[in-house]
Design an enzyme around this catalytic site. Sequence first.
Site, PDB file in Angstrom:
ATOM      1  N   ASP A  16      15.651   7.656   6.011  1.00  0.00           N
ATOM      2  CA  ASP A  16      15.103   8.506   4.950  1.00  0.00           C
ATOM      3  C   ASP A  16      15.868   8.290   3.638  1.00  0.00           C
ATOM      4  O   ASP A  16      17.050   7.951   3.656  1.00  0.00           O
ATOM      5  CB  ASP A  16      15.214   9.968   5.412  1.00  0.00           C
ATOM      6  CG  ASP A  16      14.331  10.890   4.592  1.00  0.00           C
ATOM      7  OD1 ASP A  16      13.492  10.394   3.810  1.00  0.00           O
ATOM      8  OD2 ASP A  16      14.479  12.112   4.728  1.00  0.00           O
TER       9      ASP A  16
ATOM     10  N   ASN B 200       2.823  10.299   7.464  1.00  0.00           N
ATOM     11  CA  ASN B 200       3.017   9.550   6.212  1.00  0.00           C
ATOM     12  C   ASN B 200       1.708   9.120   5.527  1.00  0.00           C
ATOM     13  O   ASN B 200       1.720   8.727   4.362  1.00  0.00           O
ATOM     14  CB  ASN B 200       3.901   8.315   6.431  1.00  0.00           C
ATOM     15  CG  ASN B 200       5.374   8.638   6.596  1.00  0.00           C
ATOM     16  OD1 ASN B 200       6.126   7.920   7.240  1.00  0.00           O
ATOM     17  ND2 ASN B 200       5.817   9.739   6.000  1.00  0.00           N
TER      18      ASN B 200
HETATM   19  C1  FPP Z   1      11.467   7.493   4.156  1.00  0.00           C
HETATM   20  O1  FPP Z   1      11.976   7.544   2.848  1.00  0.00           O
HETATM   21  C2  FPP Z   1      11.075   6.155   4.475  1.00  0.00           C
HETATM   22  C3  FPP Z   1       9.841   5.749   4.855  1.00  0.00           C
HETATM   23  C4  FPP Z   1       8.684   6.642   5.002  1.00  0.00           C
HETATM   24  C5  FPP Z   1       9.572   4.347   5.124  1.00  0.00           C
HETATM   25  C6  FPP Z   1      10.626   3.619   5.903  1.00  0.00           C
HETATM   26  C7  FPP Z   1      10.455   2.214   5.612  1.00  0.00           C
HETATM   27  C8  FPP Z   1      11.426   1.344   5.378  1.00  0.00           C
HETATM   28  C9  FPP Z   1      12.870   1.596   5.505  1.00  0.00           C
HETATM   29  C10 FPP Z   1      11.029   0.037   4.907  1.00  0.00           C
HETATM   30  C11 FPP Z   1      10.848  -1.053   5.786  1.00  0.00           C
HETATM   31  C12 FPP Z   1      10.884  -0.939   7.233  1.00  0.00           C
HETATM   32  C13 FPP Z   1      10.558  -1.978   7.992  1.00  0.00           C
HETATM   33  C14 FPP Z   1      10.595  -1.915   9.455  1.00  0.00           C
HETATM   34  C15 FPP Z   1      10.160  -3.233   7.382  1.00  0.00           C
HETATM   35  P1  FPP Z   1      11.221   8.458   1.807  1.00  0.00           P
HETATM   36  O2  FPP Z   1      10.205   7.631   1.127  1.00  0.00           O
HETATM   37  O3  FPP Z   1      10.696   9.668   2.506  1.00  0.00           O
HETATM   38  O4  FPP Z   1      12.365   8.856   0.832  1.00  0.00           O
HETATM   39  P2  FPP Z   1      12.504  10.225   0.035  1.00  0.00           P
HETATM   40  O5  FPP Z   1      12.700  11.298   1.068  1.00  0.00           O
HETATM   41  O6  FPP Z   1      13.704   9.998  -0.828  1.00  0.00           O
HETATM   42  O7  FPP Z   1      11.252  10.394  -0.748  1.00  0.00           O
END
Ligand code: FPP
Length: 246
Positions: A24, A72
């Site tokens: 996250d 998501n």
């Molecule tokens: C949460 O951060 C992250 C995600 C919903 C996506 C996770 C994806 C990756 C780490 C990228 C690639 C993964 C692979 C396997 C290629 P957020 O967007 O919720 O962050 P925030 O809470 O700061 O908004």
Amino acid sequence: MAKPRDPAKTAPRTGPRHVAIIMDGNGRWAQKRGRPRLFGHHAGARRVREIVSSCPDFGVKYLTIFAFSTENWKRTQTEVAGLMSLFRRYIMKEMQEFVKENVRVRFIGDRPRLDAKLRGLMDEAEAMTEGCTGTNLTIALNYGGRDEVTRATQRLARDVAEGRLRPEDVDEETLPRYLDTYVLPDPDLVIRTSGEARISNFLLWQSAYAEYEFIDTLWPDFTAKIFGELLSGYGARDRRFGAVSA
Ligand code: FPP
């Protein structure tokens, strides 16, 4: 009736064998730099590579990462499309590397909602790395713990209805065989980055006895060094699984 699995007998004595990570903080990491959220997801993807490569050094045999949840889809169309394109490119780009590093790749989650191209690449990645015997990397894509248990229950109910399973034979050994994770051991340690102390529907059944680490670091800043430090902290703990210390 099969005897319930005793987690105290299957868990490792020292470092965790199976680590699960809720990655996250990509969005906030990008925002802090005045960049779009997808910039953070790309930085996050680069960290995945570093963490996967570090697993053999730390004795982590299974790594499960939460890449996209069933919730998501509520994000903007731009972000969802950007993430799907990132996953496609990631699989195409990294697979040869994973084979070279002897990493076995698996995916968990509900696949039918994903686009056909991505599903094809996921199948290909699983087939290509089938013979790999090093780290077991499981990528949770369109995954939700409740959704997984619901799908498992549907399959189990079908087996009962069609006479392959008797209701009285359903126990704590039977149900996990219907989960997406049926070939994996339960996670010993679940890490969530970015300061949020929630499990967000991740591995609900499987994490019943896991330790949790909630750390403030945003995922794109999560280095192999920080990973190693968290793992050494785990070794010092006394996991009792409901019993008392010896
Ligand atoms: C949460 O951060 C992250 C995600 C919903 C996506 C996770 C994806 C990756 C780490 C990228 C690639 C993964 C692979 C396997 C290629 P957020 O967007 O919720 O962050 P925030 O809470 O700061 O908004």
